[in-house]
Design a protein around this motif. Structure first.
Motif, PDB file in Angstrom:
ATOM      1  N   MET A 113       0.765  -1.305  -0.016  1.00 36.00           N
ATOM      2  CA  MET A 113       0.139   0.115  -0.018  1.00 36.00           C
ATOM      3  C   MET A 113       0.901   1.162   0.062  1.00 36.00           C
ATOM      4  O   MET A 113       1.982   1.010   0.299  1.00 36.00           O
ATOM      5  CB  MET A 113      -0.892   0.023   1.296  1.00 36.00           C
ATOM      6  N   THR A 156      -1.683   5.434   3.624  1.00 43.09           N
ATOM      7  CA  THR A 156      -2.548   4.262   4.061  1.00 43.09           C
ATOM      8  C   THR A 156      -1.861   3.840   5.082  1.00 43.09           C
ATOM      9  O   THR A 156      -2.646   3.330   6.140  1.00 43.09           O
ATOM     10  CB  THR A 156      -2.954   3.412   2.924  1.00 43.09           C
ATOM     11  N   HIS A 157      -0.669   3.486   4.985  1.00 41.17           N
ATOM     12  CA  HIS A 157       0.010   2.674   6.038  1.00 41.17           C
ATOM     13  C   HIS A 157       0.115   3.555   7.205  1.00 41.17           C
ATOM     14  O   HIS A 157      -0.174   2.982   8.561  1.00 41.17           O
ATOM     15  CB  HIS A 157       1.632   2.573   5.771  1.00 41.17           C
ATOM     16  N   PRO A 184      -1.255  -5.265   4.679  1.00 43.26           N
ATOM     17  CA  PRO A 184      -1.768  -4.549   3.544  1.00 43.26           C
ATOM     18  C   PRO A 184      -0.780  -4.729   2.309  1.00 43.26           C
ATOM     19  O   PRO A 184      -1.166  -4.608   1.123  1.00 43.26           O
ATOM     20  CB  PRO A 184      -1.859  -2.904   4.061  1.00 43.26           C
ATOM     21  N   THR A 189      -1.933  -6.588  -1.730  1.00 43.50           N
ATOM     22  CA  THR A 189      -2.141  -5.843  -3.165  1.00 43.50           C
ATOM     23  C   THR A 189      -1.736  -6.789  -3.998  1.00 43.50           C
ATOM     24  O   THR A 189      -1.182  -8.016  -3.859  1.00 43.50           O
ATOM     25  CB  THR A 189      -1.220  -4.842  -2.857  1.00 43.50           C
ATOM     26  N   VAL A 202      -9.780   2.136   0.468  1.00 40.75           N
ATOM     27  CA  VAL A 202      -9.111   1.961   1.840  1.00 40.75           C
ATOM     28  C   VAL A 202      -8.906   3.070   2.701  1.00 40.75           C
ATOM     29  O   VAL A 202      -8.860   3.221   3.611  1.00 40.75           O
ATOM     30  CB  VAL A 202      -7.880   0.985   1.448  1.00 40.75           C
ATOM     31  N   VAL A 260     -12.327  -4.041   2.650  1.00 40.84           N
ATOM     32  CA  VAL A 260     -11.109  -4.971   2.326  1.00 40.84           C
ATOM     33  C   VAL A 260     -12.080  -6.335   2.338  1.00 40.84           C
ATOM     34  O   VAL A 260     -11.878  -7.226   1.538  1.00 40.84           O
ATOM     35  CB  VAL A 260     -10.171  -4.912   3.309  1.00 40.84           C
TER      36      VAL A 260
END
Length: 336
Positions: A1, A5-6, A114, A118, A145, A178
């Motif tokens: 990701m 987002t992390h 995450p 992906t 997300v 998710v």
């Protein structure tokens, strides 16, 4: 990701620990409360520092240096400890155990997982295995997300008396999305398998900017790939069939470490080699899982001299962002 987002996922994981001081209380948050939030965000971001330290050609950096040992499960405690020590240096008196345990959860669930879900994948089993594992549930950048997490963080900043509940609700929305992707992936995989009963393997992949349509590749007898799109409502629509060409390169070319790394990355390889005017050869390794109406959009291009030394390597993304968007729109319009 992506890193935004992390970090937001790390913040949400930090909010899961019940704070020493109740949100909205008149007294100031404890050093441990503040250290937990800071360390969780740091722990969620630290594995990607390998990008700054990476050296080598584009293939080596993208596939080997990045998402290397810092993204492995065995390194998670060390990453968490680094984030813990940094946070405790900022907030004297913070208790070690809650900061470290939350940091460790953040490394695993805000970064490693995450990256794993992906399409690009990651190598979480290093150093025991260098296999790139991928669950193929979302794209590396998936706004559905990120947006709930970002909205929750903004609201939490503005409504500080209720910051924890806001962050947890935003995380719940992202997790629910998710979960929806996981269920969709399973249903569409079964649908493509039913459409290709003779297939040796079937895989579906997320499509950029789309929730309702996915890509798929089916491996048919005779080393033939069938690629196309499959919507949530409707049968698969095949766009192309192509012969697998991953093993067509001469052995001495396949033995070049950069070429070998690119071949290991390409799960459904389409390989083309041509001579260069100045001598040597150009090798193009595309992966059909990244396709738009059957045409690959992502490939590694490697130039080799006469002695098979790498003189140039780059990642081709199928054109500029605007060109890809135009192709996506035209393909979407042309789809039945």
């Amino acid at each position: 990701m992506d890193n935004l987002t992390h970090g937001l996922l790390g913040l949400a994981i930090g909010a899961m620990r019940k704070p020493d001081v109740r949100p909205g209380a008149p007294e100031r948050a404890s050093p441990t409360d503040r250290a937990v939030l800071v360390a969780s965000v740091l722990a969620a971001e630290l594995p990607d520092l390998d990008t700054l330290l990476a050296r080598g050609d584009a293939v080596t950096v993208a596939l080997q240096a990045h998402r290397g040992l810092s993204h492995a499960l065995v390194a998670a405690p060390l990453v968490a400890l680094t984030a813990t020590l940094a946070a405790r240096a900022l907030f004297r008196g913070a208790r070690l155990a809650p900061v470290f345990l939350t940091s460790l959860a953040s490394v695993v669930f805000a970064h490693l997982l995450p990256d794993l879900w992906t399409g690009w994948g990651t190598r979480v089993l290093l150093p025991f295995s260098d296999s790139r594992l991928s669950l193929d549930w979302t794209m590396v950048v998936d706004p559905w997300v990120t947006l709930p997490l970002l909205g929750g963080a903004i609201l939490a900043w503005r409504r500080r008396a209720d910051w924890r509940r806001t962050l947890l609700w935003s995380a719940a929305c992202s997790v629910a999305y998710v979960g929806f992707r996981v269920a969709t992936w399973a249903v569409l995989t079964q649908r493509v398998e039913a459409a290709y009963p003779a297939a040796q393997a079937v895989r579906v992949f997320p499509l950029p900017f789309s929730v309702s349509t996915w890509r798929y590749v089916a491996t048919l007898p005779g080393d033939v790939f069938a690629a196309g799109d499959v919507p949530l409502a409707g049968p698969p629509s095949e766009a192309r069939r192509a012969e697998a060409t991953g093993s067509t390169l001469p052995e001495h070319v396949q033995a070049v470490p950069t070429v070998r790394e690119a071949l290991a990355w390409a799960r459904f390889p389409l390989v083309h080699m041509e001579p260069l005017a100045e001598g040597g050869r150009k090798v193009r390794i595309a992966d059909l899982r990244y396709h738009l109406r059957g045409e690959p959009t992502l490939a590694f291009v490697i130039h080799l001299d006469a002695s098979n030394a790498v003189t140039h390597a780059q990642l081709e993304r199928g054109g500029s962002a605007s060109e890809l968007l135009r192709r996506w729109r035209s393909a979407d319009t042309a789809a039945p």
